[in-house]
Write an enzyme that holds these catalytic residues in place. Structure first.
Site, PDB file in Angstrom:
ATOM      1  N   HIS A 198      -1.375   0.309  -9.738  1.00  0.00           N
ATOM      2  CA  HIS A 198      -2.054  -0.616  -8.817  1.00  0.00           C
ATOM      3  C   HIS A 198      -2.717  -1.762  -9.600  1.00  0.00           C
ATOM      4  CE1 HIS A 198      -4.043  -0.943  -4.600  1.00  0.00           C
ATOM      5  NE2 HIS A 198      -3.904  -2.140  -5.142  1.00  0.00           N
ATOM      6  N   ARG A 253       0.864  -1.166   0.000  1.00  0.00           N
ATOM      7  CA  ARG A 253       0.000   0.000   0.000  1.00  0.00           C
ATOM      8  C   ARG A 253       0.911   1.229   0.000  1.00  0.00           C
ATOM      9  NH1 ARG A 253      -3.598  -2.711  -1.445  1.00  0.00           N
ATOM     10  NH2 ARG A 253      -5.587  -3.156  -0.465  1.00  0.00           N
ATOM     11  N   GLU A 287      -3.881   7.465  -4.498  1.00  0.00           N
ATOM     12  CA  GLU A 287      -4.310   6.919  -5.796  1.00  0.00           C
ATOM     13  C   GLU A 287      -5.658   7.513  -6.216  1.00  0.00           C
ATOM     14  OE1 GLU A 287      -4.231   2.668  -5.318  1.00  0.00           O
ATOM     15  OE2 GLU A 287      -2.086   2.671  -4.874  1.00  0.00           O
TER      16      GLU A 287
HETATM   17  P1  NAP Z   1      -1.182 -11.755   4.890  1.00  0.00           P
HETATM   18  O1  NAP Z   1      -1.127 -13.186   4.485  1.00  0.00           O
HETATM   19  O2  NAP Z   1      -2.060 -11.346   6.005  1.00  0.00           O
HETATM   20  O3  NAP Z   1       0.334 -11.302   5.195  1.00  0.00           O
HETATM   21  C1  NAP Z   1       0.650 -10.081   5.784  1.00  0.00           C
HETATM   22  C2  NAP Z   1       2.084 -10.131   6.279  1.00  0.00           C
HETATM   23  O4  NAP Z   1       2.460  -8.837   6.738  1.00  0.00           O
HETATM   24  C3  NAP Z   1       2.282 -11.101   7.449  1.00  0.00           C
HETATM   25  O5  NAP Z   1       3.494 -11.798   7.282  1.00  0.00           O
HETATM   26  C4  NAP Z   1       2.361 -10.184   8.666  1.00  0.00           C
HETATM   27  O6  NAP Z   1       3.166 -10.801   9.682  1.00  0.00           O
HETATM   28  C5  NAP Z   1       3.016  -8.947   8.063  1.00  0.00           C
HETATM   29  N1  NAP Z   1       2.703  -7.728   8.801  1.00  0.00           N
HETATM   30  C6  NAP Z   1       1.475  -7.285   9.179  1.00  0.00           C
HETATM   31  N2  NAP Z   1       1.606  -6.137   9.864  1.00  0.00           N
HETATM   32  C7  NAP Z   1       2.931  -5.869   9.932  1.00  0.00           C
HETATM   33  C8  NAP Z   1       3.689  -4.829  10.552  1.00  0.00           C
HETATM   34  N3  NAP Z   1       3.112  -3.847  11.229  1.00  0.00           N
HETATM   35  N4  NAP Z   1       5.034  -4.867  10.422  1.00  0.00           N
HETATM   36  C9  NAP Z   1       5.643  -5.873   9.744  1.00  0.00           C
HETATM   37  N5  NAP Z   1       4.976  -6.889   9.150  1.00  0.00           N
HETATM   38  C10 NAP Z   1       3.636  -6.875   9.246  1.00  0.00           C
HETATM   39  O7  NAP Z   1      -1.608 -10.832   3.661  1.00  0.00           O
HETATM   40  P2  NAP Z   1      -1.419 -11.101   2.104  1.00  0.00           P
HETATM   41  O8  NAP Z   1      -2.553 -11.872   1.581  1.00  0.00           O
HETATM   42  O9  NAP Z   1      -0.026 -11.594   1.861  1.00  0.00           O
HETATM   43  O10 NAP Z   1      -1.574  -9.585   1.560  1.00  0.00           O
HETATM   44  C11 NAP Z   1      -0.715  -8.589   2.026  1.00  0.00           C
HETATM   45  C12 NAP Z   1      -1.118  -7.210   1.530  1.00  0.00           C
HETATM   46  O11 NAP Z   1      -0.715  -7.040   0.188  1.00  0.00           O
HETATM   47  C13 NAP Z   1      -2.605  -6.876   1.507  1.00  0.00           C
HETATM   48  O12 NAP Z   1      -3.131  -6.580   2.781  1.00  0.00           O
HETATM   49  C14 NAP Z   1      -2.618  -5.676   0.576  1.00  0.00           C
HETATM   50  O13 NAP Z   1      -2.386  -4.484   1.303  1.00  0.00           O
HETATM   51  C15 NAP Z   1      -1.423  -5.931  -0.357  1.00  0.00           C
HETATM   52  N6  NAP Z   1      -1.879  -6.296  -1.716  1.00  0.00           N
HETATM   53  C16 NAP Z   1      -1.628  -5.446  -2.747  1.00  0.00           C
HETATM   54  C17 NAP Z   1      -2.043  -5.779  -4.026  1.00  0.00           C
HETATM   55  C18 NAP Z   1      -1.777  -4.878  -5.185  1.00  0.00           C
HETATM   56  O14 NAP Z   1      -2.583  -4.870  -6.106  1.00  0.00           O
HETATM   57  N7  NAP Z   1      -0.676  -4.142  -5.204  1.00  0.00           N
HETATM   58  C19 NAP Z   1      -2.730  -6.965  -4.254  1.00  0.00           C
HETATM   59  C20 NAP Z   1      -2.970  -7.806  -3.192  1.00  0.00           C
HETATM   60  C21 NAP Z   1      -2.527  -7.460  -1.919  1.00  0.00           C
HETATM   61  P3  NAP Z   1       2.976 -10.400  11.230  1.00  0.00           P
HETATM   62  O15 NAP Z   1       1.507 -10.427  11.501  1.00  0.00           O
HETATM   63  O16 NAP Z   1       3.774 -11.418  11.974  1.00  0.00           O
HETATM   64  O17 NAP Z   1       3.566  -9.033  11.375  1.00  0.00           O
HETATM   65  C1  8YV Z   2      -7.114  -4.730  -5.729  1.00  0.00           C
HETATM   66  C2  8YV Z   2      -5.476  -5.103  -3.828  1.00  0.00           C
HETATM   67  O1  8YV Z   2      -6.686  -4.010  -6.845  1.00  0.00           O
HETATM   68  O2  8YV Z   2      -6.314  -7.172  -3.084  1.00  0.00           O
HETATM   69  C3  8YV Z   2      -5.822  -6.081  -2.780  1.00  0.00           C
HETATM   70  O3  8YV Z   2      -5.555  -5.775  -1.589  1.00  0.00           O
HETATM   71  O4  8YV Z   2      -4.858  -4.112  -3.579  1.00  0.00           O
HETATM   72  C4  8YV Z   2      -5.865  -5.370  -5.226  1.00  0.00           C
HETATM   73  O5  8YV Z   2      -5.973  -6.721  -5.486  1.00  0.00           O
HETATM   74  C5  8YV Z   2      -7.831  -3.771  -4.809  1.00  0.00           C
HETATM   75  O6  8YV Z   2      -8.446  -4.436  -3.761  1.00  0.00           O
HETATM   76  C6  8YV Z   2      -8.905  -2.992  -5.546  1.00  0.00           C
HETATM   77  O7  8YV Z   2      -9.884  -3.891  -6.017  1.00  0.00           O
END
Ligand code: NAP
Ligand code: 8YV
Length: 321
Positions: free
Chosen positions: A279, A232, A261
């Site tokens: 994104h 993010r 964004e």
């Molecule tokens: P997840 O399985 O819940 O993994 C989150 C990781 O972050 C865990 O390892 C957690 O470990 C760590 N974390 C949480 N808070 C933290 C903190 N304060 N400091 C350090 N580490 C921390 O989530 P995921 O499914 O992998 O998704 C992660 C994130 O990716 C989403 O929440 C979203 O924001 C982002 N994302 C972006 C896109 C995009 O389009 N760019 C798409 C999908 C997801 P601990 O709890 O041990 O800290």
């Molecule tokens: C999406 C994301 O683009 O899953 C997330 O956390 O950031 C992306 O997969 C977003 O949720 C908007 O639909």
């Protein structure tokens, strides 16, 4: 009578078709005076479908007095106030897992695009530089490099696995060490940044990660370091990131997410050491279909028997059976 659903943000035709089989759908984007509309109609809305970017603004949430469920088209749900939702017994769901591979692929793509100067070299050919100036300057390999992953969850773990084919050494920082992974844990983010060539952010947004990648961390990564952000925009101090890239205190960045964004800091547009995407980490036809299906399935199941497939962790104990 079908329950009333408020759709915030977009939905694919396939999602719309499925929503309309079960709900009377009201699209926020088509309502000119949403505040007025909510005054008259808010009390009849039982379901919201939204996405990670739009979430549910507090003024909308408070106008929906009969709300039972919010289904988020995305895994990140930092734009939804889950404290208020759980307090009001509103179920919140998201789409974990189904997007891991494509989000990890974009992280690796940004890493490769940064290290191999993909955008610069594409321009080198199109501009005629190749013919007029000769070969493009050498780039850098990602082979055998040390990569620090900030957030080793579902997606971070997938990134680590994908980077194994490039013979990268993986280390990571999270709040709690992960017992089952073969990677070195750092409890200090700045220390990890100092030791790695690449740092990839893939944590949730929200208060606990706000500007966690600060000036100290960026300078520890340094002039030979690369920062990739697919988490993010809020995770990094964006003003510090821009200035570190401008004056070379940070080497390179590959950025998919931004603080405001759909706006990205315009100063970045001039920098050759930056690769930008809007994104789109999960934005493939295949992954968006899987996310859309899960978003709809959660809603349909909830109105069938009170259960959902993928509640957010805060709502994990709210399933009926
Ligand atoms: P997840 O399985 O819940 O993994 C989150 C990781 O972050 C865990 O390892 C957690 O470990 C760590 N974390 C949480 N808070 C933290 C903190 N304060 N400091 C350090 N580490 C921390 O989530 P995921 O499914 O992998 O998704 C992660 C994130 O990716 C989403 O929440 C979203 O924001 C982002 N994302 C972006 C896109 C995009 O389009 N760019 C798409 C999908 C997801 P601990 O709890 O041990 O800290
Ligand atoms: C999406 C994301 O683009 O899953 C997330 O956390 O950031 C992306 O997969 C977003 O949720 C908007 O639909």
């Amino acid at each position: 009578m079908k329950p009333n659903m408020l759709l915030i943000g977009g939905a694919t035709p396939r999602m719309m078709e499925r929503f309309e089989t079960a709900f009377t759908v009201h699209q926020a984007s088509e309502i000119s005076d949403l505040t007025g509309w909510l005054k008259d109609n808010g009390a009849k809305i039982e379901a919201v479908a939204t996405n990670g970017h739009d979430g549910v603004k507090p003024e909308i949430m408070s106008a929906l007095s009969a709300l039972k469920i919010i289904s988020c088209y995305g895994v990140g749900y930092d734009a939804i106030d889950t404290a208020v939702a759980t307090e009001r017994n509103i179920m919140v769901t998201h789409t974990p897992g189904v997007l891991n591979a494509d989000v990890a692929n974009l992280a690796v793509l940004l890493m490769l695009a940064s290290s191999r100067c993909l955008i610069r070299d594409d321009k080198w050919v199109r501009s005629g530089n190749w013919a007029s100036k000769g070969n493009a300057p050498l780039t850098r390999s990602i082979e055998n490099k040390k990569v620090g992953i900030l957030g080793l969850g579902r997606i971070g773990g997938e990134i680590a696995r994908k980077l194994e084919v490039f013979n990268c050494e993986i280390v990571y920082h999270t709040r709690t060490p992960k017992p089952d992974v073969p990677y070195t844990y750092y409890d200090d983010l700045a220390k990890m940044a100092q030791d790695v060539d690449y740092m990839i952010a893939i944590t949730p947004g929200g208060p606990s990660t706000n500007k966690i990648v600060n000036r100290k961390v960026l300078e520890a990564l340094g002039p030979e370091g690369t920062f990739i952000n697919v988490a993010r925009g809020s995770v990094v101090d964006e003003a510090e990131l821009v200035s570190a890239l401008q004056d070379g205190r940070l080497g390179w960045a590959g950025l998919d997410v931004f603080a405001d964004e759909p706006n990205a800091p315009t100063q970045l547009f001039e920098l050759e050491n930056v690769t930008l995407t809007p994104h789109v980490a999960s934005a493939t036809v295949e992954t968006r279909q899987a996310m859309g299906d899960l978003t709809v399935d959660n809603l349909l199941q909830f109105f069938k028997d009170g259960n959902v497939m993928t509640p957010v962790p805060e709502c994990a104990d709210m399933n009926k059976t």
